[in-house]
Motif scaffolding. Structure first.
Motif, PDB file in Angstrom:
ATOM      1  N   ARG A  24       0.819  -1.217   0.000  1.00 13.99           N
ATOM      2  CA  ARG A  24       0.000   0.000   0.000  1.00 13.99           C
ATOM      3  C   ARG A  24       0.848   1.261   0.000  1.00 13.99           C
ATOM      4  O   ARG A  24       0.322   2.363  -0.089  1.00 13.99           O
ATOM      5  N   GLY A  25       2.138   1.085   0.156  1.00 17.99           N
ATOM      6  CA  GLY A  25       3.031   2.251   0.251  1.00 17.99           C
ATOM      7  C   GLY A  25       3.164   2.983  -1.075  1.00 17.99           C
ATOM      8  O   GLY A  25       3.109   2.374  -2.141  1.00 17.99           O
ATOM      9  N   LYS A  26       3.331   4.298  -0.989  1.00 19.02           N
ATOM     10  CA  LYS A  26       3.495   5.101  -2.207  1.00 19.02           C
ATOM     11  C   LYS A  26       4.962   5.241  -2.570  1.00 19.02           C
ATOM     12  O   LYS A  26       5.342   5.176  -3.720  1.00 19.02           O
ATOM     13  N   ARG A  27       5.805   5.450  -1.547  1.00 20.03           N
ATOM     14  CA  ARG A  27       7.231   5.649  -1.812  1.00 20.03           C
ATOM     15  C   ARG A  27       8.030   4.526  -1.177  1.00 20.03           C
ATOM     16  O   ARG A  27       7.993   4.322   0.028  1.00 20.03           O
ATOM     17  N   ILE A  28       8.746   3.768  -2.006  1.00 23.72           N
ATOM     18  CA  ILE A  28       9.623   2.727  -1.478  1.00 23.72           C
ATOM     19  C   ILE A  28      11.056   3.106  -1.834  1.00 23.72           C
ATOM     20  O   ILE A  28      11.423   3.187  -3.005  1.00 23.72           O
ATOM     21  N   ALA A  29      11.836   3.399  -0.798  1.00 29.83           N
ATOM     22  CA  ALA A  29      13.194   3.900  -0.997  1.00 29.83           C
ATOM     23  C   ALA A  29      14.166   3.051  -0.188  1.00 29.83           C
ATOM     24  O   ALA A  29      13.818   2.540   0.873  1.00 29.83           O
ATOM     25  N   ALA A  30      15.391   2.882  -0.710  1.00 27.98           N
ATOM     26  CA  ALA A  30      16.363   2.059  -0.001  1.00 27.98           C
ATOM     27  C   ALA A  30      17.705   2.759   0.129  1.00 27.98           C
ATOM     28  O   ALA A  30      18.073   3.595  -0.703  1.00 27.98           O
ATOM     29  N   GLY A  31      18.418   2.417   1.194  1.00 21.97           N
ATOM     30  CA  GLY A  31      19.785   2.894   1.380  1.00 21.97           C
ATOM     31  C   GLY A  31      20.690   1.696   1.598  1.00 21.97           C
ATOM     32  O   GLY A  31      20.331   0.770   2.311  1.00 21.97           O
ATOM     33  N   ILE A  32      21.840   1.695   0.920  1.00 20.84           N
ATOM     34  CA  ILE A  32      22.791   0.596   1.073  1.00 20.84           C
ATOM     35  C   ILE A  32      24.111   1.192   1.539  1.00 20.84           C
ATOM     36  O   ILE A  32      24.664   2.061   0.872  1.00 20.84           O
TER      37      ILE A  32
END
Lengths: 265, 95
Positions: A24-32
């Motif tokens: 349901r999320g609008k923004r999916i962001a990742a940090g590596i």
């Protein structure tokens, strides 16, 4: 033959939120964050921490980045292709093959510390695997001044691992064990890691200046021996957070990714 | 922000500090440095800003004591060329 014990080995793990419905999320962001010793991946869904992993960096940065993100996504049903924007950071940041952008870990640690310990934090110490950084930041977690000690690896995470092996003491016990020494030992140039670290850092902070609220990120923040000695030397207590100090870099990177998504990246 | 590039060792503190708020992106300092220590780049410590600022090149950061030495004779030292070229006064040396 008995198996040799690996005293340096620390626990690798991953975590994901049982509450967040990522679909349901609008923004999916990742940090590596691919560091010299450990790698972390962290996924934000609409700005909330959804999943992360904390693993040992291998000999190959792209491999480590993949392992970290796969660890974070394990059992979540989410796949790499669901992530809209990824920021790579840390020593191996230019070697994260699926990252949209690389951002220096100094900016990421300040941003992560701001999230973990609140907007009052002005001084951040990132005590990592092979160097140590003193960062001054504003109320939004934006860097205003920093210093890095990357010439000397004494007292870093890697040094601590080496020392654990030499002393045949599990790495998680090293900090507590240092309390058994009543008096500070004589300076031994910079080869004694546990004591060298606090000495190094106070020199760094002398140049940056410490304001009331200071926070320690990176793996060394888990060594109570180093933290207590630093607090004693500086005369102030480090702010504690419910989050794992080691994920600060990946968290900051993910927060930048999230902001860039909001800006239409 | 103040970006400090350099290091401290047994012989002293060797930092070039660049005030990125004062830096006006003119790039006059880049050709002024005879050792080509400086370059223009987006501010890597403020990833959300698009402004380019003067920075010390990565490969120089651990040896600036030696790279900058020709501009710093023991006697008769004038204004450093990088600092002279910087109209807003954004560049400082710690030694």
């Amino acid at each position: 033959m008995a198996e040799m014990q690996e005293y340096w080995r620390w626990t690798e793990y991953d975590w994901h939120s049982p509450e967040i419905e990522w679909r349901r999320g609008k923004r999916i962001a990742a940090g590596i964050d691919v560091g010299s010793v450990s790698s972390q991946a962290l996924v934000l869904v609409d700005g909330q921490i959804f999943a992360f992993s904390n693993l040992r960096t291998g000999s190959n940065s792209p491999d480590s980045a993949h392992k970290a993100i796969n660890g974070a996504l394990k059992d979540t049903g989410m796949e790499l292709s669901n992530i809209k924007y990824t920021v790579g950071t840390g020593y191996g940041r230019v070697n994260v093959p699926f990252a949209n952008r690389a951002i220096t870990e100094i900016a990421c640690h300040a941003r992560g510390a701001n999230f973990m310990a609140g907007p009052k934090i002005r001084t951040v110490l990132d005590m990592g695997g092979q160097d140590c950084k003193a960062i001054h930041c504003d109320e939004r977690g934006k860097v205003s001044n920093f210093l890095m000690n990357d010439k000397c690896a004494a007292g870093t995470g890697r040094g601590m691992e080496v020392m654990a092996d030499l002393l045949s003491i599990p790495i998680k016990d090293i900090g507590d064990l240092s309390y058994q020494v009543d008096q500070e030992p004589q300076p031994v140039s910079s080869t004694c890691v546990v004591f060298a670290k606090s000495e190094r850092v106070s020199l760094l902070l002398g140049r940056i200046g410490v304001e009331d609220q200071f926070f320690i990120t990176g793996g060394i923040a888990k060594n109570p021996g180093v933290v207590k000695r630093l607090e004693k030397e500086l005369g102030i207590q480090a702010v504690k957070s419910k989050y794992d100090s080691q994920i600060a870099g990946a968290l900051g990177a993910a927060l930048f990714a999230d902001t860039l998504l909001q800006k239409g990246a | 922000m103040i970006a400090n590039y350099g290091y401290k060792d047994g012989s002293g503190e060797f930092f070039i500090s660049i005030d990125t708020d004062k830096c006006d992106s003119c790039a006059d300092c880049v050709p002024a440095c005879p050792a080509k220590v400086l370059e223009m780049a987006t501010d890597e410590y403020d990833p959300l800003s698009e402004k380019t600022v003067a920075t010390v090149r990565e490969e120089e950061r651990k040896k600036i004591k030696y790279t900058c030495a020709p501009c710093k004779p023991a006697s008769g030292r004038g204004v450093l060329p990088c600092m002279a070229a910087c109209a807003p006064g954004a560049i400082a040396h710690s030694w």
